[in-house]
Enzyme design. Sequence first.
Site, mmCIF file in Angstrom:
data_model
loop_
_atom_site.group_PDB
_atom_site.id
_atom_site.type_symbol
_atom_site.label_atom_id
_atom_site.label_comp_id
_atom_site.label_asym_id
_atom_site.label_seq_id
_atom_site.Cartn_x
_atom_site.Cartn_y
_atom_site.Cartn_z
ATOM 1 N N ASN A 8 0.870 -1.174 0.000
ATOM 2 C CA ASN A 8 0.000 0.000 0.000
ATOM 3 C C ASN A 8 0.907 1.224 0.000
ATOM 4 O O ASN A 8 1.457 1.605 1.026
ATOM 5 C CB ASN A 8 -0.890 -0.036 1.250
ATOM 6 N N ARG A 93 -2.476 -2.013 -3.601
ATOM 7 C CA ARG A 93 -3.715 -1.263 -3.387
ATOM 8 C C ARG A 93 -3.668 -0.028 -4.287
ATOM 9 O O ARG A 93 -2.701 0.730 -4.265
ATOM 10 C CB ARG A 93 -3.800 -0.810 -1.933
ATOM 11 N N HIS A 182 -13.325 2.435 -0.324
ATOM 12 C CA HIS A 182 -13.352 1.379 0.704
ATOM 13 C C HIS A 182 -13.921 0.072 0.155
ATOM 14 O O HIS A 182 -14.371 -0.784 0.915
ATOM 15 C CB HIS A 182 -14.224 1.767 1.924
ATOM 16 N N ARG A 243 -13.162 14.884 7.841
ATOM 17 C CA ARG A 243 -13.918 15.250 6.636
ATOM 18 C C ARG A 243 -15.389 15.466 6.979
ATOM 19 O O ARG A 243 -15.947 14.731 7.792
ATOM 20 C CB ARG A 243 -13.826 14.148 5.578
ATOM 21 N N GLU A 386 -8.288 -5.527 4.896
ATOM 22 C CA GLU A 386 -8.150 -5.131 3.496
ATOM 23 C C GLU A 386 -6.926 -5.773 2.853
ATOM 24 O O GLU A 386 -6.944 -6.123 1.678
ATOM 25 C CB GLU A 386 -8.071 -3.602 3.407
#
Length: 403
Positions: A8, A93, A182, A243, A386
């Site tokens: 990643n 990823r 996601h 956010r 993940e």
Amino acid sequence: MTRVLVINSGSSSIKYQLFNMDDESVLASGSIEQIGEAQSLCRHRIHSGSNITESRSDLSVSDHSEGLSHIAVQLRESGAITNLSELFAIGHRVVHGGEAFREPALINHTVLKQIQDMIPLAPLHNPANATGIEITMQQAPDVPQVAVFDTAFHQSIPEHAWRYALPDRLYTEHRIRRYGFHGTSHAYVAKQAATFLGKPLQKINLITLHLGNGASAAAIKQGKSIDTSMGMTPLEGLIMGTRCGDMDPAILFYLGRITNQNNDEIESVLNKESGLKGICGANDMREVHTLAETGNKQARLAIDMYCYRIKKYIGAYYAALGKLDAIVFTGGIGENANWLRAQCCAGLEALGIAIDTNKNTSDSKDIFAIHNEAFTVSLLVIPTNEELEIALQTVDCIRKARH
Ligand code: ADP
């Protein structure tokens, strides 16, 4: 042994995990943070069953090329591998796959170019993802590499749900639409939920709530994503650590006029200074909760707003699905904050949703159910993974390509 390395590659960090896919166990993992700064923090862990030995070093890692070379050295020196060439595959990823990628892709120069072409859609993420791929292709030229996209799972969303009500040309010329993110996590927990419920994924409807620093909800019908809360970018939808999630877009123009801030400054306010942090000053949910428990009104408000937003999405997605088998909580907050799960589900008994208070306080690190058996909707807490999902999709992609 079928060894798969998952990478990643972020803008200033690289995280990695090495799996033995014969039994899906982790052999090694680690990260390099603060790449490009005077001191970078390197962590390397060797896993042996549940035993994990971590070594840390402060090096100056000037760029991703040096970082990936350092990871290869760490993996060799710790005995996890003798050479990169013995890897079955490397899985990367990639945040944005646009409309080009509905599935993971075996990487070649065309795929790399497509990922680079997507940079305008994900300027914060795709450049570093592409750099990681480019360098790994040079360092391990004989190892097959696969790109696994955060957006791919949501490519099944129907057009009436992914379109924004904007002039048609904004989509046809500029590809402005909902993509969702996601996806790897939503896909992983959906499969886990099906196994736990003992039903085929194609026969169940789910609402999955990924609640971490970033947060998103997905409506999954018969195993496929039919809607999700993040949009063209990860800014839309649920309230997150920093956010804002959903808001009236006209606020942007008003803000520009009254503060004279430019687009980049306003974007930074919405992405980095809003959400939980904007409301109460803290973006880590543990800290927000502690503040609320000690009487801080802003922190209480932040939690109430956070849970209310989730509740609205549960209602909306329940209606979109028509029939709901389970709601899944995952991500650092979804997996650990039992009080928050209870608040999100409170008052939804008429929809067949009710928490069992005792079950909800379990501190199991495995999957567990938290619903009151007298109600129709299962409520599940499922740890996301993940990296493992990327490794699984990587193996699957290579096996399909070979047939
Ligand atoms: P990321 O999205 O970066 O992968 P995580 O999924 O690890 O992040 O989630 C981080 C969030 O999870 C933080 O807000 C953190 O406070 C929250 N979290 C972790 N453990 C707990 C806990 N026990 N109670 C409440 N929140 C928690």
